[in-house]
Scaffold this motif. Structure first.
Motif, PDB file in Angstrom:
ATOM      1  N   SER A  80      -6.802   5.946  -2.646  1.00  0.00           N
ATOM      2  CA  SER A  80      -5.183   5.539  -2.559  1.00  0.00           C
ATOM      3  C   SER A  80      -4.830   6.316  -4.091  1.00  0.00           C
ATOM      4  O   SER A  80      -3.754   6.821  -3.918  1.00  0.00           O
ATOM      5  CB  SER A  80      -4.963   4.249  -2.914  1.00  0.00           C
ATOM      6  OG  SER A  80      -5.794   3.572  -3.970  1.00  0.00           O
ATOM      7  N   ASP A  81      -5.471   6.229  -5.051  1.00  0.00           N
ATOM      8  CA  ASP A  81      -5.137   6.880  -6.434  1.00  0.00           C
ATOM      9  C   ASP A  81      -6.428   6.923  -7.291  1.00  0.00           C
ATOM     10  O   ASP A  81      -7.308   5.798  -7.034  1.00  0.00           O
ATOM     11  CB  ASP A  81      -3.777   6.391  -6.745  1.00  0.00           C
ATOM     12  CG  ASP A  81      -3.177   7.369  -7.697  1.00  0.00           C
ATOM     13  OD1 ASP A  81      -3.848   8.279  -8.115  1.00  0.00           O
ATOM     14  OD2 ASP A  81      -2.350   6.938  -8.571  1.00  0.00           O
ATOM     15  N   THR A 116      -1.398   4.163   6.940  1.00  0.00           N
ATOM     16  CA  THR A 116      -2.118   3.915   5.768  1.00  0.00           C
ATOM     17  C   THR A 116      -2.680   2.277   5.907  1.00  0.00           C
ATOM     18  O   THR A 116      -3.730   1.906   5.572  1.00  0.00           O
ATOM     19  CB  THR A 116      -1.422   3.905   4.439  1.00  0.00           C
ATOM     20  OG1 THR A 116      -1.102   5.229   4.602  1.00  0.00           O
ATOM     21  CG2 THR A 116      -2.112   3.894   3.167  1.00  0.00           C
ATOM     22  N   GLN A 168      -6.440   1.130   5.899  1.00  0.00           N
ATOM     23  CA  GLN A 168      -7.119   0.264   4.997  1.00  0.00           C
ATOM     24  C   GLN A 168      -7.709  -1.204   5.462  1.00  0.00           C
ATOM     25  O   GLN A 168      -8.699  -1.490   4.961  1.00  0.00           O
ATOM     26  CB  GLN A 168      -5.668  -0.397   3.812  1.00  0.00           C
ATOM     27  CG  GLN A 168      -5.191   0.567   3.090  1.00  0.00           C
ATOM     28  CD  GLN A 168      -6.079   0.742   1.823  1.00  0.00           C
ATOM     29  OE1 GLN A 168      -7.160   0.347   1.775  1.00  0.00           O
ATOM     30  NE2 GLN A 168      -5.552   1.496   0.804  1.00  0.00           N
ATOM     31  N   LEU A 199       0.839  -1.064  -0.183  1.00  0.00           N
ATOM     32  CA  LEU A 199      -0.069   0.092  -0.109  1.00  0.00           C
ATOM     33  C   LEU A 199       0.848   1.464   0.024  1.00  0.00           C
ATOM     34  O   LEU A 199       2.009   1.375   0.505  1.00  0.00           O
ATOM     35  CB  LEU A 199      -0.835   0.104   1.212  1.00  0.00           C
ATOM     36  CG  LEU A 199      -1.910  -1.122   1.256  1.00  0.00           C
ATOM     37  CD1 LEU A 199      -2.481  -1.221   2.706  1.00  0.00           C
ATOM     38  CD2 LEU A 199      -3.012  -1.040   0.418  1.00  0.00           C
ATOM     39  N   TRP A 200       0.366   2.276  -0.577  1.00  0.00           N
ATOM     40  CA  TRP A 200       0.757   3.491  -0.572  1.00  0.00           C
ATOM     41  C   TRP A 200       1.006   4.179   0.744  1.00  0.00           C
ATOM     42  O   TRP A 200       0.227   4.127   1.570  1.00  0.00           O
ATOM     43  CB  TRP A 200       0.545   4.529  -1.636  1.00  0.00           C
ATOM     44  CG  TRP A 200      -1.083   4.727  -1.719  1.00  0.00           C
ATOM     45  CD1 TRP A 200      -2.115   4.037  -1.936  1.00  0.00           C
ATOM     46  CD2 TRP A 200      -1.639   5.863  -0.916  1.00  0.00           C
ATOM     47  NE1 TRP A 200      -3.099   4.610  -1.665  1.00  0.00           N
ATOM     48  CE2 TRP A 200      -3.010   5.593  -0.917  1.00  0.00           C
ATOM     49  CE3 TRP A 200      -1.131   7.032   0.037  1.00  0.00           C
ATOM     50  CZ2 TRP A 200      -3.885   6.469  -0.297  1.00  0.00           C
ATOM     51  CZ3 TRP A 200      -2.109   7.856   0.552  1.00  0.00           C
ATOM     52  CH2 TRP A 200      -3.311   7.517   0.415  1.00  0.00           C
ATOM     53  N   ARG A 232       2.827   8.122  -7.166  1.00  0.00           N
ATOM     54  CA  ARG A 232       1.590   8.995  -7.450  1.00  0.00           C
ATOM     55  C   ARG A 232       1.782  10.007  -8.571  1.00  0.00           C
ATOM     56  O   ARG A 232       1.104  10.511  -9.218  1.00  0.00           O
ATOM     57  CB  ARG A 232       0.964   9.197  -6.145  1.00  0.00           C
ATOM     58  CG  ARG A 232       0.349   8.198  -5.474  1.00  0.00           C
ATOM     59  CD  ARG A 232      -0.801   8.760  -4.576  1.00  0.00           C
ATOM     60  NE  ARG A 232      -0.239   9.523  -3.368  1.00  0.00           N
ATOM     61  CZ  ARG A 232      -0.943   9.929  -2.592  1.00  0.00           C
ATOM     62  NH1 ARG A 232      -2.056   9.702  -2.396  1.00  0.00           N
ATOM     63  NH2 ARG A 232      -0.192  10.385  -1.401  1.00  0.00           N
ATOM     64  N   ASN A 269     -11.555   1.995   0.413  1.00  0.00           N
ATOM     65  CA  ASN A 269     -11.234   2.492   1.585  1.00  0.00           C
ATOM     66  C   ASN A 269     -11.543   4.187   1.276  1.00  0.00           C
ATOM     67  O   ASN A 269     -11.491   4.665   0.563  1.00  0.00           O
ATOM     68  CB  ASN A 269      -9.623   2.530   1.882  1.00  0.00           C
ATOM     69  CG  ASN A 269      -9.357   3.041   3.011  1.00  0.00           C
ATOM     70  OD1 ASN A 269      -9.989   3.158   4.167  1.00  0.00           O
ATOM     71  ND2 ASN A 269      -8.065   3.504   3.092  1.00  0.00           N
ATOM     72  N   ARG A 291     -12.960   1.869  -6.469  1.00  0.00           N
ATOM     73  CA  ARG A 291     -11.684   2.263  -5.783  1.00  0.00           C
ATOM     74  C   ARG A 291     -12.268   3.055  -4.727  1.00  0.00           C
ATOM     75  O   ARG A 291     -11.158   3.007  -3.408  1.00  0.00           O
ATOM     76  CB  ARG A 291     -10.966   3.145  -6.705  1.00  0.00           C
ATOM     77  CG  ARG A 291      -9.563   4.015  -6.007  1.00  0.00           C
ATOM     78  CD  ARG A 291      -8.650   2.901  -5.661  1.00  0.00           C
ATOM     79  NE  ARG A 291      -8.277   2.238  -6.945  1.00  0.00           N
ATOM     80  CZ  ARG A 291      -7.365   2.325  -7.890  1.00  0.00           C
ATOM     81  NH1 ARG A 291      -6.755   3.505  -7.665  1.00  0.00           N
ATOM     82  NH2 ARG A 291      -7.105   1.419  -8.780  1.00  0.00           N
TER      83      ARG A 291
END
Length: 667
Positions: free
Chosen positions: A303-304, A113, A117, A72-73, A393, A299, A295
């Motif tokens: 994230s993106d 993070t 999540q 995860l980021w 990102r 969460n 997406r």
């Protein structure tokens, strides 16, 4: 293996002990401190603060984890200094513990993070309800959002400008605190625009990410830094605006296109031109929105989204090019139908009165795809400005922005190609050549400017300024690669008596002009149709018209201000506060909230500018814009523009080339 028994035990139970003062546990404690006090006995999952209950410090906290979890980021977090001091002074392992010293921590979540999540997925039904409750049509969202953007810039400009006027040392202070030290001075008077607060207005049913009930109750706002919250808002706006856009497209199809009475009035060919491939556009928008929804459901901390945007821009957004390229024929057909078919005109007026349309005309729905693809690029730019530099990102956002630029460029070229071809055919029919004929129609040629000027008859030393026929009218057609000089003759025709390649033109302004020679400039043809040098002294109707001709004839001529491409940290700037539609080929169409660098301006109210987000240049009336007064705001706009449009790093380019080469080798 030294930890074989431990690993077997972990796989059997799927639980990992979390130390009492770990990063994850401190985050949970911050979020639930109010609930934990006084209820620690009844809620073993959220024990009391160690400072209040020292006996619980050494008790481990267990959390069920899945066996496998993708990487995860990471996000910046706000640390708790008090908790850090407790961790350092306590004998219990906390942030400073290493996997070697405590094997049980090796696979436990090490960032907030990862913890977020696991404990904060958003329910699918909750998210779908939010999307369905969006009450704004896309046209309403777009107008209000841009007005709010203008007002936000005004407030920033006024606050920082006021602080700078009141405090000489304001340059050394952080920008965020400059407006708090002293009461800001009153800014210059500006045109009034409606004060709005779109996203936070409860009646708009279009909320900020941080205002969602799930966000408020989760406690993540206490953990994320302000920069990350702004990034979350930017990504959330892209998702919710897509939902609003899809709603408007659906209304266009269900309310107008599929209306049974309208189907009987329109011929199939007319309906095809009017609505084009809007069904394909809506299908792509629906799939795009579903992926964005999934997406978001993963969460509440997004994230993106740029990876999804990149994939759709590269593989699916070609439907926008098809639709937008038809815009010229669509507008013409729509006007003809309104003029020639009374039944069509009456039915459309009736459908537009339906409350579903919110008073918006059919034309505002037909132009939706072009507005959306342009706006989507700006939303990705907004995300790009907020992601960490040189991060993964940022790379994804740059790739998405580049693909969207290609789509927008193809859309613009499609529109221009349709209109340019018809325009060139019309011009060719009106020309009669007194000299050797020059082929006008070409796929690589288009009109830049046309209009009437006055040519001075002979050298000014041979005539007095009182001579009535000192000037005579001529007509110029300036193309991107050719200048054609004509005289207008009866029958709406033009007689061509000279021409020259555009690259061999030179224009200069006369100095010390009197009243008679005001707005006069000299045009030199280094090589004309007779392969000789020719000079023309031309008079325009106004100063702005003279400068516009000089800028078009000699685009590389130095202007009063320097383009931002010179990498200066400051340049005169304006923002658009009233939309403007270009009336001439050398003019620039402006949208609300556009930021432009001033390259030149005239005393009679015209500006030659360069738009920051796409580097398009052109003339526009100054009363459509207002100047950005504060140099720090201007500098920040330029820095953001450089970041958005910067070339790929050599390392990124090499990695891309290697990936391409690897894929070819595998093939």
């Amino acid at each position: 293996m030294p930890h074989t028994d431990q690993e077997a035990q972990d796989k059997a139970s799927h639980t990992k002990p979390i130390q009492r003062n770990s990063t994850f546990n401190r985050a949970v404690r911050l979020r639930s401190r109010g609930k934990a006090r006084g209820t620690s006995e009844g809620n073993p999952g959220y024990p009391a603060d160690p400072l209040e209950n020292e006996n619980s410090v050494n008790e481990p906290l267990t959390l069920n984890l899945p066996q496998s979890r993708k990487h995860l980021w990471r996000i910046p977090i706000q640390t708790d200094p008090g908790a850090k001091r407790t961790s350092e002074s306590s004998s219990t392992p906390g942030n400073g513990a290493t996997p070697e010293e405590f094997p049980a921590l090796a696979d436990s979540p090490t960032t907030l993070t990862e913890a977020l999540q696991m404990i904060h997925p958003i329910p699918a039904d909750s998210w779908r309800n939010l999307i369905e409750q969006i009450g704004l049509l896309y046209q309403e969202y777009r107008d209000k959002s841009t007005l709010q953007e203008i007002e936000t810039r005004r407030q920033q400009d006024a606050e920082i400008q006021g602080a700078a006027d009141g405090c000489p040392s304001s340059e050394e202070a952080p920008e965020e605190d400059e407006g708090e030290e002293e009461e800001p001075a009153s800014p210059p008077e500006r045109k009034a625009l409606p004060q709005i607060c779109l996203l936070s207005n409860p009646h708009s049913r279009f909320n900020l990410w941080q205002d969602l009930p799930e966000i408020q109750s989760s406690g993540v706002l206490d953990i994320l830094q302000p920069e990350e919250i702004r990034l979350q808002e930017a990504m959330f706006e892209l998702i919710t605006s897509e939902a609003s856009y899809y709603k408007s497209l659906n209304l266009l199809v269900s309310h107008f296109m599929e209306n049974e009475r309208l189907k009987k009035i329109l011929h199939p060919s007319e309906a095809h031109i009017l609505f084009s491939n809007v069904l394909d556009v809506m299908a792509v928008s629906e799939r795009f929105l579903l992926e964005l929804e999934r997406r978001m459901e993963e969460n509440i901390v997004i994230s993106d989204v740029c990876d999804i945007v990149y994939r759709y821009a590269a593989d699916h957004f070609s439907v926008y090019i098809t639709y937008v390229s038809n815009q010229t024929y669509q507008e013409r057909t729509y006007k003809q139908l309104l003029q020639e078919k009374a039944a069509f005109r009456e039915l459309i007026a009736q459908l537009e009165l339906d409350p579903k349309c919110r008073g918006l005309p059919l034309s505002s729905f037909l132009i939706l795809p072009f507005q959306r693809i342009t706006r989507l690029k700006l939303l990705v730019q907004n995300i790009l400005k907020r992601v960490e530099e040189r991060s993964e990102r940022e790379g994804t956002a740059l790739d998405a922005h580049k693909e969207l630029e290609l789509v927008v460029k193809a859309c613009n070229e499609g529109v221009r190609k349709m209109s340019r071809t018809e325009q060139m055919i019309s011009i060719q029919k009106k020309m009669e050549f007194k000299i050797k004929s020059v082929p006008i129609i070409s796929h690589s040629r288009w009109l830049l400017k046309q209009g009437e000027l006055q040519q001075m008859s002979g050298p000014k030393t041979s005539r007095t300024l009182r001579t009535k026929k000192l000037f005579r009218e001529i007509y110029l057609f300036l193309f991107n690669d050719l200048l054609v000089i004509c005289r207008q003759i009866p029958g709406d025709k033009y007689q061509v008596f000279d021409s020259a390649p555009r690259g061999l033109l030179r224009a200069e302004e006369l100095e010390d002009q009197g009243q008679t020679l005001a707005n006069v400039f000299i045009l030199r043809l280094l090589e004309n149709s007779d392969d000789r040098e020719a000079t023309y002294m031309l008079k325009a109707s106004s100063q702005s018209e003279m400068k516009r001709w000089m800028t078009s004839l000699a685009p590389n001529r130095r202007t009063k201000f320097v383009s931002f491409t010179s990498r200066l940290l400051d340049c005169p700037q304006v923002q658009c506060v009233h939309p403007y539609v270009a009336q001439q080929p050398d003019e620039l169409t402006l949208e609300l909230a556009d930021i432009l660098n001033i390259l030149d301006k005239t005393e009679d109210g015209w500006i030659f500018g360069e738009r920051l987000h796409d580097q398009e240049r052109g003339w526009f009336p100054s009363n459509m814009t207002e100047e950005i007064l504060n140099p720090k705001i201007r500098s920040q706009n330029l820095k953001e523009c450089f970041r958005v449009h910067k070339m790929d790093d050599p390392q990124r380019s090499q990695n891309k080339d290697r990936r391409k080469l690897g894929s070819r080798n595998r093939q």
